[in-house]
Scaffold this motif. Structure first.
Motif, PDB file in Angstrom:
ATOM      1  N   HIS A 151       0.979  -1.182   0.082  1.00 21.73           N
ATOM      2  CA  HIS A 151       0.168   0.077   0.061  1.00 21.73           C
ATOM      3  C   HIS A 151       0.881   1.150  -0.110  1.00 21.73           C
ATOM      4  O   HIS A 151       2.148   1.073   0.504  1.00 21.73           O
ATOM      5  CB  HIS A 151      -0.772  -0.091   1.096  1.00 21.73           C
ATOM      6  N   LEU A 152       0.259   2.203  -0.667  1.00 22.53           N
ATOM      7  CA  LEU A 152       1.184   3.582  -0.712  1.00 22.53           C
ATOM      8  C   LEU A 152       0.497   4.689   0.109  1.00 22.53           C
ATOM      9  O   LEU A 152      -0.901   4.671   0.157  1.00 22.53           O
ATOM     10  CB  LEU A 152       1.289   3.792  -2.093  1.00 22.53           C
ATOM     11  N   VAL A 153       0.905   5.452   0.835  1.00 18.43           N
ATOM     12  CA  VAL A 153       0.542   6.606   1.380  1.00 18.43           C
ATOM     13  C   VAL A 153       1.148   7.837   0.864  1.00 18.43           C
ATOM     14  O   VAL A 153       2.273   8.116   0.369  1.00 18.43           O
ATOM     15  CB  VAL A 153       1.170   6.647   2.978  1.00 18.43           C
ATOM     16  N   VAL A 176      -4.525   8.808   1.080  1.00 18.85           N
ATOM     17  CA  VAL A 176      -3.950  10.177   1.254  1.00 18.85           C
ATOM     18  C   VAL A 176      -4.045  10.637   2.717  1.00 18.85           C
ATOM     19  O   VAL A 176      -5.021  10.308   3.440  1.00 18.85           O
ATOM     20  CB  VAL A 176      -4.935  11.393   0.596  1.00 18.85           C
ATOM     21  N   VAL A 177      -2.832  10.622   3.356  1.00 19.15           N
ATOM     22  CA  VAL A 177      -2.579  11.130   4.641  1.00 19.15           C
ATOM     23  C   VAL A 177      -1.862  12.402   4.778  1.00 19.15           C
ATOM     24  O   VAL A 177      -0.594  12.516   4.404  1.00 19.15           O
ATOM     25  CB  VAL A 177      -1.961  10.094   5.626  1.00 19.15           C
ATOM     26  N   THR A 376      -1.790   4.892  11.660  1.00 21.96           N
ATOM     27  CA  THR A 376      -1.920   3.732  12.343  1.00 21.96           C
ATOM     28  C   THR A 376      -3.172   3.047  12.058  1.00 21.96           C
ATOM     29  O   THR A 376      -3.406   1.663  11.921  1.00 21.96           O
ATOM     30  CB  THR A 376      -2.331   4.336  14.084  1.00 21.96           C
ATOM     31  N   ALA A 377      -4.348   3.685  11.425  1.00 17.85           N
ATOM     32  CA  ALA A 377      -5.567   3.188  11.164  1.00 17.85           C
ATOM     33  C   ALA A 377      -5.216   2.332   9.736  1.00 17.85           C
ATOM     34  O   ALA A 377      -5.645   1.208   9.358  1.00 17.85           O
ATOM     35  CB  ALA A 377      -6.504   4.120  10.849  1.00 17.85           C
ATOM     36  N   LEU A 378      -4.119   2.924   8.996  1.00 17.63           N
ATOM     37  CA  LEU A 378      -3.887   2.205   7.621  1.00 17.63           C
ATOM     38  C   LEU A 378      -3.043   0.860   8.073  1.00 17.63           C
ATOM     39  O   LEU A 378      -3.176  -0.048   7.435  1.00 17.63           O
ATOM     40  CB  LEU A 378      -2.897   2.948   6.889  1.00 17.63           C
ATOM     41  N   TYR A 379      -2.127   0.959   9.174  1.00 20.94           N
ATOM     42  CA  TYR A 379      -1.385  -0.184   9.633  1.00 20.94           C
ATOM     43  C   TYR A 379      -2.508  -1.211   9.828  1.00 20.94           C
ATOM     44  O   TYR A 379      -2.390  -2.561   9.127  1.00 20.94           O
ATOM     45  CB  TYR A 379      -0.534   0.021  10.733  1.00 20.94           C
ATOM     46  N   GLN A 380      -3.445  -0.871  10.775  1.00 17.29           N
ATOM     47  CA  GLN A 380      -4.562  -2.077  11.070  1.00 17.29           C
ATOM     48  C   GLN A 380      -5.258  -2.503   9.655  1.00 17.29           C
ATOM     49  O   GLN A 380      -5.537  -3.661   9.557  1.00 17.29           O
ATOM     50  CB  GLN A 380      -5.479  -1.314  12.066  1.00 17.29           C
TER      51      GLN A 380
END
Length: 394
Positions: A151-153, A176-177, A376-380
């Motif tokens: 995944h990419l941020v 997008v973050v 952190t939500a993306l990690y989960q």
């Protein structure tokens, strides 16, 4: 595996892959604030720096004698790293994605993409920043490596769109973050006489401030031309340029242009400015200018707005996304339009009052706490909702 009900209940292990160094650059600041924020959330974080591949030392010595500092180059575009055990491996900059072609981590991989502007401008002789064939080759390899991430941020919606358009990546593989700023540091400051004396900025003048490099895409030539026009009506207006000269040829071109325009004495080149002095310099300035043609994420416009300084920025790339209606947006290719906008903010009491009030409210939306929470939500999500390895073929 059952997903935690909130990110505060999850205590995973994160390996942050990052170049050595501190927060002197935007990427360095991102790594520092992300690490501190993740640790504050209770996550176990290890920071890993790339290393040179295990070749005989005589090979590196011989290459250095030939003028090739391979060790330093391979910190920017690495091919080797020793990875600890972790739930998520987070590469903190797009150029580190060369690792994914040569030595991919054993688990879930996320890459933060700040921008792919050098790759986008690779065939533009005026704006390309590639100095050697190796720069071009390894940046191309990094772009290929991005396809091998799970995944990419992206720092901005603009950057996400460039990944889709220029690399053919699927939108659902990119989140997008937005980044944040330190609101305890960036707020209106009292400008002391000591600061003015130290930087040679006497009272009685009016100042524009630009923070950044002379990268050609920053469009400083247009700013200098606009300044020369503004000074016909406002000879007291001067420019503070903050930041090291990373592009010496472009710095010299700008110095020559300033001489030709007759504004050399109206430009203050401040190469070495400690970050703790930046809020006071923003507060001293009458307005902040960012005329970039391409920008993945523009820290200076947010920092200036947080300090209550009006912003005039290019209506290009990510800048409108950040500034919104809290500043004045201009066509970066229109010298007269930029000059008119600068004059309007300098002269217009109502316009100036509006942007001074709107700016801090807009900047308040961008916090490191929000960046950390969304990351952190993306990690989960990557661990619990996308359990199957998802690597796109190059």
């Amino acid at each position: 595996m059952k997903q935690p009900t909130s990110h505060s209940q999850w205590h995973g292990t994160i390996a942050l892959i990052a170049k050595p160094g501190g927060p002197q650059t935007g990427v360095g600041r991102y790594v520092q604030m992300l690490q501190h924020g993740l640790e504050a959330e209770g996550l176990r974080v290890s920071r890993v720096a790339p290393i040179a591949p295990p070749l005989p030392s005589m090979v590196y010595f011989a290459l250095r004698r030939l003028g090739a500092d391979v060790r330093t180059f391979l910190m920017n575009y690495p091919v080797w790293a020793d990875y600890p055990s972790a739930d998520v491996y987070h590469l903190t900059s797009q150029n580190l994605a060369t690792l994914l072609l040569f030595r991919r981590p054993p688990g879930r991989v996320i890459v933060t993409v700040h921008d792919i502007i050098p790759y986008m401008l690779r065939n533009n002789p005026q704006l390309s920043t590639y100095r050697t064939f190796a720069d071009r080759l390894f940046d191309w390899l990094a772009m290929r490596g991005l396809h091998r991430a799970d995944h990419l941020v992206a720092d901005s919606h603009y950057t996400k769109q460039t990944l889709i358009e220029h690399l053919g990546l699927a939108p659902e593989r990119i989140s997008v973050v937005h980044l944040g700023i330190d609101h305890e540091r960036f707020q209106p400051r009292v400008v002391t006489e000591e600061l003015r004396i130290h930087y040679g900025l006497p009272s009685g003048q009016r100042y524009l401030i630009y923070v950044g490099s002379e990268d050609p895409r920053k469009n400083l030539g247009t700013l200098l031309q606009a300044l020369s026009i503004v000074r016909r009506q406002h000879p007291e207006v001067e420019l503070i340029k903050v930041g090291r000269a990373h592009f010496m040829a472009e710095r010299q071109r700008l110095v020559t242009l300033a001489e030709e325009l007759g504004i050399s004495t109206a430009i203050h080149w401040l190469d070495e400015v400690p970050e703790e002095d930046l809020p006071a310099l923003y507060s001293l300035a009458d307005l902040c200018v960012m005329p970039s043609l391409y920008e993945g994420f523009g820290f200076p416009v947010l920092e200036a707005m947080a300090c209550g300084t009006p912003v005039v920025a290019a209506n290009a790339a990510s800048l409108p996304e950040l500034v919104g209606d809290a500043g004045v947006l201009i066509d970066p290719t229109d010298v007269k339009g930029l000059a008119d906008a600068l004059g309007s903010v300098l002269d217009g009491a109502l316009l100036r009052e509006w942007v001074c009030l709107a700016g801090p409210k807009r900047a308040a939306m961008y916090t490191w706490e929000r960046t950390v929470a969304e990351t952190t939500a993306l990690y989960q999500k990557e661990l619990y909702e996308r359990p199957a390895t998802h690597v796109q073929a190059v």
